[in-house]
Enzyme design. Structure first.
Site, PDB file in Angstrom:
ATOM      1  N   ASP A   1      24.228 -51.039 -48.415  1.00 13.65           N
ATOM      2  CA  ASP A   1      23.465 -52.132 -47.786  1.00 13.65           C
ATOM      3  C   ASP A   1      23.923 -53.450 -48.485  1.00 13.65           C
ATOM      4  O   ASP A   1      24.457 -53.460 -49.654  1.00 13.65           O
ATOM      5  CB  ASP A   1      22.156 -51.968 -47.972  1.00 13.65           C
ATOM      6  CG  ASP A   1      21.267 -52.603 -46.881  1.00 13.65           C
ATOM      7  OD1 ASP A   1      21.702 -53.456 -46.300  1.00 13.65           O
ATOM      8  OD2 ASP A   1      20.114 -52.168 -46.707  1.00 13.65           O
TER       9      ASP A   1
ATOM     10  N   LYS B   1      28.378 -44.861 -42.998  1.00 16.09           N
ATOM     11  CA  LYS B   1      27.007 -44.546 -43.184  1.00 16.09           C
ATOM     12  C   LYS B   1      25.893 -45.104 -42.400  1.00 16.09           C
ATOM     13  O   LYS B   1      25.602 -46.427 -42.366  1.00 16.09           O
ATOM     14  CB  LYS B   1      26.773 -44.647 -44.682  1.00 16.09           C
ATOM     15  CG  LYS B   1      25.231 -44.228 -44.983  1.00 16.09           C
ATOM     16  CD  LYS B   1      25.015 -44.260 -46.705  1.00 16.09           C
ATOM     17  CE  LYS B   1      23.490 -44.356 -46.956  1.00 16.09           C
ATOM     18  NZ  LYS B   1      23.172 -44.426 -48.256  1.00 16.09           N
TER      19      LYS B   1
ATOM     20  N   ASP C   1      22.202 -45.680 -41.723  1.00 19.40           N
ATOM     21  CA  ASP C   1      20.736 -45.454 -42.220  1.00 19.40           C
ATOM     22  C   ASP C   1      19.900 -45.821 -41.061  1.00 19.40           C
ATOM     23  O   ASP C   1      20.317 -45.981 -39.773  1.00 19.40           O
ATOM     24  CB  ASP C   1      20.597 -46.630 -43.250  1.00 19.40           C
ATOM     25  CG  ASP C   1      19.738 -46.125 -44.432  1.00 19.40           C
ATOM     26  OD1 ASP C   1      18.891 -45.135 -44.105  1.00 19.40           O
ATOM     27  OD2 ASP C   1      19.727 -46.696 -45.520  1.00 19.40           O
TER      28      ASP C   1
ATOM     29  N   ASP D   1      16.231 -40.643 -51.413  1.00 21.88           N
ATOM     30  CA  ASP D   1      17.144 -41.343 -52.269  1.00 21.88           C
ATOM     31  C   ASP D   1      17.123 -40.653 -53.631  1.00 21.88           C
ATOM     32  O   ASP D   1      15.975 -40.607 -54.185  1.00 21.88           O
ATOM     33  CB  ASP D   1      17.038 -42.708 -52.357  1.00 21.88           C
ATOM     34  CG  ASP D   1      17.464 -43.232 -50.924  1.00 21.88           C
ATOM     35  OD1 ASP D   1      17.802 -42.716 -50.007  1.00 21.88           O
ATOM     36  OD2 ASP D   1      17.409 -44.775 -51.038  1.00 21.88           O
TER      37      ASP D   1
ATOM     38  N   ARG E   1      22.355 -37.087 -44.902  1.00 19.14           N
ATOM     39  CA  ARG E   1      21.218 -37.141 -45.592  1.00 19.14           C
ATOM     40  C   ARG E   1      20.032 -36.441 -45.237  1.00 19.14           C
ATOM     41  O   ARG E   1      19.564 -36.734 -44.293  1.00 19.14           O
ATOM     42  CB  ARG E   1      20.861 -38.575 -46.060  1.00 19.14           C
ATOM     43  CG  ARG E   1      22.117 -39.175 -46.954  1.00 19.14           C
ATOM     44  CD  ARG E   1      21.956 -38.906 -48.387  1.00 19.14           C
ATOM     45  NE  ARG E   1      20.632 -38.841 -48.723  1.00 19.14           N
ATOM     46  CZ  ARG E   1      20.088 -40.115 -49.125  1.00 19.14           C
ATOM     47  NH1 ARG E   1      20.737 -41.196 -49.277  1.00 19.14           N
ATOM     48  NH2 ARG E   1      18.874 -39.931 -49.741  1.00 19.14           N
TER      49      ARG E   1
ATOM     50  N   SER F   1      22.036 -40.654 -41.825  1.00 14.58           N
ATOM     51  CA  SER F   1      20.658 -40.566 -42.397  1.00 14.58           C
ATOM     52  C   SER F   1      19.587 -39.931 -41.645  1.00 14.58           C
ATOM     53  O   SER F   1      18.225 -39.861 -42.052  1.00 14.58           O
ATOM     54  CB  SER F   1      20.304 -41.967 -43.196  1.00 14.58           C
ATOM     55  OG  SER F   1      21.418 -42.578 -43.834  1.00 14.58           O
TER      56      SER F   1
END
Ligand SMILES: *[C@@H]1O[C@H](CO)[C@@H](O)[C@H](O)[C@H]1NC(C)=O
Ligand SMILES: *[C@@H]1O[C@H](CO)[C@@H](O)[C@H](O)[C@H]1NC(C)=O
Ligand SMILES: *[C@@H]1O[C@H](CO)[C@@H](O)[C@H](O)[C@H]1NC(C)=O
Ligand SMILES: *[C@@H]1O[C@H](CO)[C@@H](O)[C@H](O)[C@H]1NC(C)=O
Length: 441
Positions: free
Chosen positions: A80, A156, A158, A219, A215, A190
């Site tokens: 990010d 990725k 999110d 985290d 994921r 994610s």
């Protein structure tokens, strides 16, 4: 009987096909910015550590020059806080102009020139977790095409600032959009982490069809407690998670924090060993420019990497939790080999643990054992030989176990444990490559 079993197993493996982009047949390896560098955008006062093209070029240099790339650590992944707060006049994402003045295509070329791959970050929703522009449903195609045009190799995606319905639509759409660009782009979702990581809210069959990795859980933070919390969640739910993994589709327990501030040497070995057993992506998030040699030695351990990268791609499991606080993990590997991890949850002193391969359900026969962190071949063992190992508090002993004679000669004896039926791995074992791991030569 045997043929019925084979049909059963083939039928099961047919319903768990991987995303058809040919990528990540073994778990991906590389470097990811988030855990160590977060959303540090203060390039004025912290120019070496802020999220900027300088940081990613620095890390690419280290992967290329310090022996990482040759071991398989090839991804350099942006997380990010890379983007500008505004999309451009064509509605496309653009990087922050002060921190990425050369633009992403130039950074991608720099990374590709060094034999590495570039990963980028997006968020399905109105905003990224840190408040940068998100990818709403109407922007999915545009963003996929932008990343492809830039030469990006992995995304990725999110899931902040969206909800379950939105994610159900958006994650498969992005998979299609990435495919439609014609550029092979690995896809990290994610999604399950935002839906509790478990059925019925999470459909792992579907995830395996649309994502290369995902994921499942929260985290990782720079603490041993965080590592334990993740290991415990993955182990408690292993009956669900273990069958979901395979070539091209991986559970992701999050980054390696080895070389950061919180883990001791023993704890660092434990994270490496357990991530290898779990067939986890190996994304390190540390400062490769200042990494100490102990951390580097652990992260570059060839036998641990060979376990992680085994071509069968079968995720391992926790087999045992002893009252003493010793836990035993196991993973079947190609060539009838397997890996064992003896993990101490104790906090007093090195614990002397006695067992035998037979007690761990290995079939009768003799075995060669390579101690992964001592980096040495041990005296041979038979399944019935009792052995005692000393395991440090919060540390591991990790073994690579190989039958002493080949499978044909041994008439079926001297193999990995008799778990093939139980864990439905026999169809994949048939495809095993017959190559000896180089650390044993
Ligand atoms: C897109 O999907 C098709 C069919 O599943 C596959 O053959 C092809 O390799 C994919 N292309 C890319 C770039 O992912
Ligand atoms: C989910 O998000 C979408 C888009 O923001 C919104 O239209 C919808 O009402 C939301 N659904 C729920 C159940 O909150
Ligand atoms: C999960 O996804 C698969 C593949 O997309 C689908 O066939 C199956 O019906 C889904 N299962 C559930 C319980 O929704
Ligand atoms: C070994 O197999 C027996 C019988 O199936 C089982 O009860 C036991 O839990 C297994 N041991 C391990 C360590 O998995």
């Amino acid at each position: 009987m045997e043929s019925l079993l084979v049909i059963f197993v083939l039928a099961l493996s047919a319903v768990t096909t991987a995303l058809d982009n040919g990528l990540m047949r073994t778990p991906p390896m590389g470097w990811l910015a988030w855990e160590r560098f977060r959303c540090d955008i203060d390039c004025k006062d912290d120019p070496k550590n802020c999220i900027s093209e300088v940081l990613f070029r620095d890390m690419a240099d280290r992967l290329a020059e310090d022996g990482w790339r040759e071991l398989g650590y090839v991804y350099i992944n942006i997380d990010d806080c890379w983007a500008s707060m505004e999309r451009d006049s064509n509605g496309r994402l653009q990087p922050d102009p002060h921190r990425f003045p050369g633009g992403i295509p130039k950074l991608a070329r720099y990374i590709h020139d060094r034999g590495l791959k570039l990963g980028i970050y997006g968020d399905l929703g109105t905003h990224t977790c840190m408040g940068y522009p998100g990818t709403t449903l109407d922007k999915i195609q545009t963003d996929a095409q932008t990343f492809a045009d830039w030469g990006v190799d992995m995304l990725k995606l999110d899931g902040c600032y969206s909800n379950a319905t939105y994610q159900e639509q958006g994650y498969p759409l992005m998979s299609k959009a990435l495919n439609a660009t014609g550029r092979p782009i690995a896809y990290s979702c994610s999604w399950p982490a935002y839906q509790g990581g478990l059925p019925p809210k999470v459909n792992y069959t579907q995830l395996g069809e649309i994502c290369n990795l995902w994921r499942n859980y929260g985290d990782i933070q720079d603490s041993w407690d965080s590592v334990l919390n993740i290991v415990d969640w993955f182990s408690a739910n292993q009956d669900i998670l273990q069958p979901a993994a395979g070539p091209g589709r991986w559970n992701d327990p999050d980054m390696l924090i080895i070389g950061d501030f919180s883990l001791s040497v023993d704890q660092s070995r434990s994270q490496m060993a357990l991530w290898a057993i779990m067939a986890a992506p190996l994304f390190v998030s540390n400062d490769l420019r200042t990494l100490n040699s102990q951390a580097r030695t652990i992260l570059q351990n060839k036998a641990a990497i060979a376990v992680n990268q085994d071509p069968l791609g079968i995720q391992g499991r926790r087999l045992l939790r002893e009252k003493s606080g010793i836990e035993v993990f196991w993973r079947p590997l190609s060539n009838s080999a397997s890996a064992l991890v003896f993990f101490s949850r104790r906090s007093d002193m090195p614990y002397r643990y006695t067992t035998s391969l037979g007690k761990l359900n290995y079939t009768s026969g003799s075995y060669k054992v390579y101690d992964v962190f001592a980096e040495e071949l041990m005296p041979g063992l038979s399944d019935s030989t009792a052995f005692t190992i000393s395991i440090n508090p919060s540390g591991v002993v990790m073994w690579y176990v190989l039958p002493a004679v080949s499978r044909e000669q041994s008439q079926g004896g001297g193999e990995y444990p008799d778990f093939r039926r139980k864990y439905r791995v026999s169809s994949r074992l048939r495809q095993a490559k017959d190559s000896k791991p180089s650390f044993l030569l």
